[in-house]
Design a protein around this motif. Structure first.
Motif, PDB file in Angstrom:
ATOM      1  N   ASP A 133       0.705  -1.558   0.108  1.00  0.00           N
ATOM      2  CA  ASP A 133       0.157  -0.109  -0.390  1.00  0.00           C
ATOM      3  C   ASP A 133       0.737   1.095   0.231  1.00  0.00           C
ATOM      4  OD1 ASP A 133       0.933  -0.018   2.567  1.00  0.00           O
ATOM      5  OD2 ASP A 133      -0.913  -0.161   3.357  1.00  0.00           O
ATOM      6  N   ALA A 134       0.570   2.519   0.091  1.00  0.00           N
ATOM      7  CA  ALA A 134       1.082   3.424   0.449  1.00  0.00           C
ATOM      8  C   ALA A 134       2.150   3.683   1.266  1.00  0.00           C
ATOM      9  CB  ALA A 134      -0.045   5.008   0.786  1.00  0.00           C
ATOM     10  N   GLN A 135       1.746   2.781   1.774  1.00  0.00           N
ATOM     11  CA  GLN A 135       3.126   3.113   3.257  1.00  0.00           C
ATOM     12  C   GLN A 135       4.127   2.167   3.023  1.00  0.00           C
ATOM     13  OE1 GLN A 135       0.259   3.104   6.877  1.00  0.00           O
ATOM     14  NE2 GLN A 135       0.770   5.333   6.989  1.00  0.00           N
ATOM     15  N   GLY A 136       4.062   1.102   2.065  1.00  0.00           N
ATOM     16  CA  GLY A 136       5.280   0.050   2.021  1.00  0.00           C
ATOM     17  C   GLY A 136       4.832  -1.201   2.405  1.00  0.00           C
ATOM     18  N   ALA A 137       3.420  -1.341   3.594  1.00  0.00           N
ATOM     19  CA  ALA A 137       2.849  -2.047   3.914  1.00  0.00           C
ATOM     20  C   ALA A 137       2.238  -3.764   2.958  1.00  0.00           C
ATOM     21  CB  ALA A 137       2.058  -1.831   4.850  1.00  0.00           C
ATOM     22  N   PHE A 138       2.343  -4.733   3.447  1.00  0.00           N
ATOM     23  CA  PHE A 138       1.373  -5.758   3.168  1.00  0.00           C
ATOM     24  C   PHE A 138       1.411  -6.946   4.111  1.00  0.00           C
ATOM     25  CE2 PHE A 138       5.930  -7.959   3.556  1.00  0.00           C
ATOM     26  CZ  PHE A 138       5.303  -8.713   4.207  1.00  0.00           C
ATOM     27  N   LYS A 139      -0.112  -7.357   3.556  1.00  0.00           N
ATOM     28  CA  LYS A 139      -0.721  -8.801   4.811  1.00  0.00           C
ATOM     29  C   LYS A 139      -1.000  -9.549   4.016  1.00  0.00           C
ATOM     30  CE  LYS A 139      -3.483  -9.024   8.320  1.00  0.00           C
ATOM     31  NZ  LYS A 139      -4.824  -7.971   9.450  1.00  0.00           N
ATOM     32  N   LEU A 140      -0.673 -10.650   4.176  1.00  0.00           N
ATOM     33  CA  LEU A 140      -0.916 -11.946   3.837  1.00  0.00           C
ATOM     34  C   LEU A 140      -1.986 -12.771   4.915  1.00  0.00           C
ATOM     35  CD1 LEU A 140      -0.883 -14.381   1.675  1.00  0.00           C
ATOM     36  CD2 LEU A 140       1.559 -15.083   2.388  1.00  0.00           C
ATOM     37  N   THR A 141      -2.768 -13.314   4.212  1.00  0.00           N
ATOM     38  CA  THR A 141      -3.596 -14.327   5.228  1.00  0.00           C
ATOM     39  C   THR A 141      -3.744 -16.239   4.629  1.00  0.00           C
ATOM     40  OG1 THR A 141      -5.137 -12.596   5.518  1.00  0.00           O
ATOM     41  CG2 THR A 141      -6.066 -15.002   6.508  1.00  0.00           C
ATOM     42  N   THR A 142      -3.218 -16.644   5.503  1.00  0.00           N
ATOM     43  CA  THR A 142      -2.896 -18.507   4.763  1.00  0.00           C
ATOM     44  C   THR A 142      -2.574 -19.698   5.507  1.00  0.00           C
ATOM     45  OG1 THR A 142      -1.052 -19.342   3.298  1.00  0.00           O
ATOM     46  CG2 THR A 142      -0.749 -17.875   4.881  1.00  0.00           C
ATOM     47  N   ILE A 143      -1.827 -20.427   5.438  1.00  0.00           N
ATOM     48  CA  ILE A 143      -1.620 -21.304   6.915  1.00  0.00           C
ATOM     49  C   ILE A 143      -0.705 -21.487   7.179  1.00  0.00           C
ATOM     50  CG2 ILE A 143      -3.893 -22.579   6.695  1.00  0.00           C
ATOM     51  CD1 ILE A 143      -2.556 -24.617   4.598  1.00  0.00           C
ATOM     52  N   VAL A 144       0.223 -21.768   8.138  1.00  0.00           N
ATOM     53  CA  VAL A 144       0.689 -22.083   8.057  1.00  0.00           C
ATOM     54  C   VAL A 144       1.580 -23.952   7.136  1.00  0.00           C
ATOM     55  CG1 VAL A 144       2.780 -23.847   9.398  1.00  0.00           C
ATOM     56  CG2 VAL A 144       0.980 -21.903  10.521  1.00  0.00           C
ATOM     57  N   PRO A 145       2.598 -23.615   6.477  1.00  0.00           N
ATOM     58  CA  PRO A 145       3.002 -24.818   5.183  1.00  0.00           C
ATOM     59  C   PRO A 145       3.121 -25.997   5.698  1.00  0.00           C
ATOM     60  CG  PRO A 145       4.693 -23.133   5.413  1.00  0.00           C
ATOM     61  CD  PRO A 145       3.350 -22.100   6.358  1.00  0.00           C
ATOM     62  N   GLY A 146       3.109 -27.282   5.315  1.00  0.00           N
ATOM     63  CA  GLY A 146       3.310 -28.638   6.107  1.00  0.00           C
ATOM     64  C   GLY A 146       5.130 -28.908   5.495  1.00  0.00           C
ATOM     65  N   LEU A 147       5.342 -30.101   5.744  1.00  0.00           N
ATOM     66  CA  LEU A 147       6.857 -30.227   5.752  1.00  0.00           C
ATOM     67  C   LEU A 147       6.721 -31.303   4.482  1.00  0.00           C
ATOM     68  CD1 LEU A 147       8.186 -30.664   9.445  1.00  0.00           C
ATOM     69  CD2 LEU A 147       8.663 -29.076   7.367  1.00  0.00           C
ATOM     70  N   TYR A 148       7.691 -30.981   3.775  1.00  0.00           N
ATOM     71  CA  TYR A 148       8.052 -32.639   2.721  1.00  0.00           C
ATOM     72  C   TYR A 148       9.064 -32.765   2.354  1.00  0.00           C
ATOM     73  CZ  TYR A 148       8.734 -28.610  -1.273  1.00  0.00           C
ATOM     74  OH  TYR A 148       9.723 -26.982  -1.190  1.00  0.00           O
ATOM     75  N   PRO A 149       9.919 -34.015   2.006  1.00  0.00           N
ATOM     76  CA  PRO A 149      11.360 -34.076   2.039  1.00  0.00           C
ATOM     77  C   PRO A 149      12.412 -33.412   1.280  1.00  0.00           C
ATOM     78  CG  PRO A 149       9.676 -36.950   1.639  1.00  0.00           C
ATOM     79  CD  PRO A 149       9.129 -34.713   1.394  1.00  0.00           C
ATOM     80  N   GLY A 150      13.320 -33.219   2.692  1.00  0.00           N
ATOM     81  CA  GLY A 150      14.871 -32.481   1.997  1.00  0.00           C
ATOM     82  C   GLY A 150      14.338 -30.164   2.410  1.00  0.00           C
ATOM     83  N   ARG A 151      13.116 -30.979   3.034  1.00  0.00           N
ATOM     84  CA  ARG A 151      12.810 -29.186   3.347  1.00  0.00           C
ATOM     85  C   ARG A 151      11.939 -28.847   4.816  1.00  0.00           C
ATOM     86  NH1 ARG A 151      12.964 -24.767  -0.367  1.00  0.00           N
ATOM     87  NH2 ARG A 151      13.898 -23.545   1.505  1.00  0.00           N
ATOM     88  N   THR A 152      12.827 -27.909   5.062  1.00  0.00           N
ATOM     89  CA  THR A 152      12.690 -27.096   6.247  1.00  0.00           C
ATOM     90  C   THR A 152      11.206 -26.171   5.436  1.00  0.00           C
ATOM     91  OG1 THR A 152      12.478 -26.179   8.404  1.00  0.00           O
ATOM     92  CG2 THR A 152      13.278 -25.096   6.380  1.00  0.00           C
ATOM     93  N   ARG A 153       9.736 -26.366   6.722  1.00  0.00           N
ATOM     94  CA  ARG A 153       8.920 -24.906   6.584  1.00  0.00           C
ATOM     95  C   ARG A 153       9.665 -24.324   6.313  1.00  0.00           C
ATOM     96  NH1 ARG A 153       4.279 -27.293   9.229  1.00  0.00           N
ATOM     97  NH2 ARG A 153       5.885 -28.498  10.787  1.00  0.00           N
ATOM     98  N   HIS A 154       8.650 -23.148   5.262  1.00  0.00           N
ATOM     99  CA  HIS A 154       8.891 -21.534   4.216  1.00  0.00           C
ATOM    100  C   HIS A 154       7.708 -22.061   3.547  1.00  0.00           C
ATOM    101  CE1 HIS A 154      10.163 -25.234   1.321  1.00  0.00           C
ATOM    102  NE2 HIS A 154       9.721 -24.563   0.513  1.00  0.00           N
ATOM    103  N   ILE A 155       7.475 -20.394   2.834  1.00  0.00           N
ATOM    104  CA  ILE A 155       6.737 -19.814   1.906  1.00  0.00           C
ATOM    105  C   ILE A 155       7.912 -19.030   1.652  1.00  0.00           C
ATOM    106  CG2 ILE A 155       4.814 -17.900   1.498  1.00  0.00           C
ATOM    107  CD1 ILE A 155       4.054 -18.461   4.512  1.00  0.00           C
ATOM    108  N   HIS A 156       7.400 -19.279   0.446  1.00  0.00           N
ATOM    109  CA  HIS A 156       7.915 -18.668  -1.390  1.00  0.00           C
ATOM    110  C   HIS A 156       7.292 -17.708  -1.909  1.00  0.00           C
ATOM    111  CE1 HIS A 156      10.933 -22.240  -2.790  1.00  0.00           C
ATOM    112  NE2 HIS A 156       8.939 -23.170  -1.784  1.00  0.00           N
ATOM    113  N   VAL A 157       8.141 -16.656  -2.574  1.00  0.00           N
ATOM    114  CA  VAL A 157       7.743 -14.922  -2.696  1.00  0.00           C
ATOM    115  C   VAL A 157       8.728 -14.772  -3.445  1.00  0.00           C
ATOM    116  CG1 VAL A 157       8.700 -13.763  -0.626  1.00  0.00           C
ATOM    117  CG2 VAL A 157       6.782 -12.974  -1.809  1.00  0.00           C
ATOM    118  N   LYS A 158       7.827 -13.853  -4.537  1.00  0.00           N
ATOM    119  CA  LYS A 158       8.834 -13.133  -5.422  1.00  0.00           C
ATOM    120  C   LYS A 158       8.279 -11.646  -5.449  1.00  0.00           C
ATOM    121  CE  LYS A 158       9.922 -16.251  -9.223  1.00  0.00           C
ATOM    122  NZ  LYS A 158      10.787 -16.182  -9.010  1.00  0.00           N
ATOM    123  N   LEU A 159       9.696 -10.800  -5.375  1.00  0.00           N
ATOM    124  CA  LEU A 159       9.219  -8.859  -5.269  1.00  0.00           C
ATOM    125  C   LEU A 159       9.959  -8.657  -6.207  1.00  0.00           C
ATOM    126  CD1 LEU A 159      10.035 -10.376  -2.215  1.00  0.00           C
ATOM    127  CD2 LEU A 159       9.156  -8.157  -1.462  1.00  0.00           C
TER     128      LEU A 159
END
Length: 274
Positions: A133-159
């Motif tokens: 927004d005009a103040q540079g803020a963002f907000k995402l509503t989602t769920i805690v992602p699950g785990l799969y082999p080889g990775r820790t818990r994470h969220i991907h993002v492109k900016l």
């Protein structure tokens, strides 16, 4: 990390987040002043931070895109749909340039696994983009992602700031056992996360490689003493200090020099109710 300057002034990052957290418009002298990269949660040590947003500092580190990115995600701030299963998670923060000034209109494209660790590669579940927004803020509503082999818990993002290159990175959760074994994990990309009943809230601020002209650094106002409390503007507080204001007691979360308008009830980025 966020501390007072050698002159005793609050860091410029603390100013804007304090004003925004209080729901106030930033005073003219503070316009363009950045916020704290992160606020601490009760009982947690400070996580490793993304590079501090200050004049000339490095931007948030990039990370691999991975195999599951899909373009053309829907425009939305909530990834929840009818029947969504999982622990609710809200991720919020700000996007700054190299001089710690917030950037409006930054594209953020999020994607993640579902609660079972699976990505939707045919549709767009748990995929979506939004703009700051005009103040540079963002907000995402989602769920805690699950785990799969080889990775820790994470969220991907492109900016992508308007007219600037894309930053691809990932956000991580503190205190995850797999953080120690995931070869991609970067502690600078840890979010601050707290439990809120049956849900979780996370915070993270991004710093993009966008040149900016630094804004002014504010100075402390004259000392004032509120009725019935020990908090006073003009006082240099450090993390862990305790005060009272209007009766209740508060614990300082970030070192700063108090200013009028930053009374503890108004700025949860700086003060926590005892």
């Amino acid at each position: 990390m966020d501390h007072e300057t050698s002159t005793g002034h609050v860091t410029r990052k603390a100013v804007l987040r304090a004003a925004l957290a209080a729901g106030m418009a930033a005073p003219a002298v503070l316009m363009g002043v950045p916020a704290l990269a992160r606020t601490l949660t009760t009982g947690e040590a400070a996580p490793a931070l993304t590079p501090e947003c200050d004049d000339g500092d490095d931007p948030t580190p990039p990370q691999t895109e991975g195999p599951y990115f899909k373009p053309n995600s829907p425009l939305r701030t909530s990834l929840l749909e009818s029947g969504t299963v999982g622990v609710r998670l809200t991720v919020s923060g700000y996007v700054f340039g190299l001089a710690c000034r917030p950037i409006a209109g930054v594209l953020l494209d999020f994607w993640q696994a579902d609660t079972n660790g699976a990505y939707d590669n045919t549709g767009f579940r748990f995929r979506g983009h939004q703009f700051t927004d005009a103040q540079g803020a963002f907000k995402l509503t989602t769920i805690v992602p699950g785990l799969y082999p080889g990775r820790t818990r994470h969220i991907h993002v492109k900016l992508q700031a308007p007219g600037r290159p894309v930053l691809t990175t990932q956000l991580y959760f503190p205190n995850e056992p797999r953080n120690n074994t995931d070869t991609i994990f970067d502690p600078r990309l840890l979010m601050t996360v707290r439990d809120t009943g049956g849900a979780r809230e996370a915070a993270f601020d991004f710093v993009l490689n966008v040149p900016q002209t630094p804004g002014p650094t504010p100075t402390a106002t004259a000392t004032t003493q509120p009725p019935g409390g020990t908090w006073a503007a003009g006082t240099a507080y450090r993390a862990g200090d305790t005060v009272t204001y209007g009766g209740p007691g508060y614990v300082c979360l970030q070192a700063h020099t108090a200013q009028a308008g930053w009374e503890p009830p108004n700025v949860p980025a700086l003060w926590r109710l005892r």
